[in-house]
Write an enzyme that holds these catalytic residues in place. Sequence first.
Site, PDB file in Angstrom:
ATOM      1  CG  ASN A 112      44.326  52.124  -8.928  1.00  0.00           C
ATOM      2  OD1 ASN A 112      43.621  51.528  -8.005  1.00  0.00           O
ATOM      3  ND2 ASN A 112      44.258  51.771 -10.168  1.00  0.00           N
ATOM      4  CG  ASP A 135      40.089  59.897  -5.696  1.00  0.00           C
ATOM      5  OD1 ASP A 135      38.890  60.061  -5.093  1.00  0.00           O
ATOM      6  OD2 ASP A 135      39.760  59.051  -6.770  1.00  0.00           O
ATOM      7  CE1 TYR A 188      29.826  49.321  -0.876  1.00  0.00           C
ATOM      8  CE2 TYR A 188      27.620  49.453  -0.020  1.00  0.00           C
ATOM      9  CZ  TYR A 188      28.872  49.963  -0.004  1.00  0.00           C
ATOM     10  OH  TYR A 188      29.186  50.994   0.778  1.00  0.00           O
TER      11      TYR A 188
HETATM   12  N1  SER Z   1      24.796  54.226   0.451  1.00  0.00           N
HETATM   13  C1  SER Z   1      25.344  52.960  -0.066  1.00  0.00           C
HETATM   14  C2  SER Z   1      24.777  52.330  -1.056  1.00  0.00           C
HETATM   15  O1  SER Z   1      23.679  52.849  -1.205  1.00  0.00           O
HETATM   16  C3  SER Z   1      24.901  51.808   1.320  1.00  0.00           C
HETATM   17  O2  SER Z   1      26.165  51.903   2.102  1.00  0.00           O
HETATM   18  O3  SER Z   1      25.303  51.592  -1.847  1.00  0.00           O
END
Ligand code: SER
Length: 324
Positions: A57, A39, A147
Site C-alpha cells: 500500500n 499492488d 481526481y
Molecule cells: N481515464 C481517466 C478517467 O476517466 C481520465 O484520465 O478518469
Amino acid sequence: MMETSTEKILLIGANGQLGTELTEALRNIYGNNRVVATDVQAPPDASSADGPFQILNVLDKAGLGALIRSQKITQIYHLAALLSATGEKKPMLAWELNVNGLLNVLEAARECSIRKVFWPSTIAVFGTQTPRLHTPQHTVTDPVTVYGISKLAGERWCEYYFAKYRIDVRGLRYPGLISYKNPPGGGTTDYAVEIYQQALEKGSYQCYLASDTYLPMMYMPDAIRGTLQLMEAEASRITVRSSYNIGALSFSPQDVTKSIREHIPDFAVSYQPDFRQQIAESWPQSIDDSVARRDWGWKPEYNLPQMTADILVNLRNIKEERVV
Ligand code: SER
C-alpha cells in the site's frame, strides 16, 4: 531483453488497467526478475506471476522504503490512484491516495537516490475555462473533479521535486486509455472499453455519456510505447517535469459505435447520461501534444478503425480460447 541491466524497477498499482500491461512490457525489456510488481491486493490471475510480486500500500511509507532498500530499486513507476468517477464517490480517499501516495514515492525517491520516477497525470487537470479543442500544454487548469484537483497538485509536486532535489520525474497526461486485456478502474472514459465487450457479448450497449460527447482517447499499445519512449529519452530532452500532454484519438460514443458497426452491423446503442456526463463536459475534446512530439518524438500509431479492428479480433480470440 536487457539481462545485463543494472536497473531494478518497482511498479506500484501493477494490477490495474495500465499496470498489468506496463509490467509485461517492462519485463520484456529488462527481464522478469528486474521488475517488482506491487499492488494492494494479489493479482487476479496467475499469468501476472511471471516475476516478483509483493503486496504494497503506497500510503505505508515505511513499507515502501523497506521494499525499495531490500530490492535495491533504481526506478519507480507509481500508477496507484483513484480515477475520476470513483474519486467523486470517495473524495477524501482520492485526495489521500493520489496526493499522499505520490508524496511518499517522491520522498522515497529522494531518500533512496532513485534514478527515475514515472507518474501518470491526466486530461482531468483541465477544466471548464480551458480551451477544449487542441488543448495546449500550458493553459488554464481549473479541474472540477477531486481526481483532477489531486492530479494537478501532483503535477506541481513533481515539478517541485525536480527543481529542488533534481529527482528525474517524468509524467504523461493520459487521455482515456482503451484496452481489451484488463478492465479500467472507475474512470469517465471507461465506456470506450465496455462498448467493445458488450458489442461482442450482447450486441447492444447502454452508454452513460451522450452520443456526441467528444473526448481524447488512446489505444493501450500507443500508451505503453509512449510511456517507455518518455522514460528512455535523454534527461536533457525533458523540458516538462509536471506532465506532458499526449494525444492520439478524439471521438464520441457515436463515432465508436459507427466504427464497431463496420464489423457488427446490428450493434445497438442507447444513451442514458449520468453524473459522468458533467465530468466529460469539463474536459478537453482533443489535445495539442506538440511539446511531447518535439522533445522526445511522441507519435501515436493507431487510428479509430485500426483500433476497433484490433480490439474485436483479440476479444474474439480470447472468447474462443475460453470456450475451447
Ligand atoms: N481515464 C481517466 C478517467 O476517466 C481520465 O484520465 O478518469
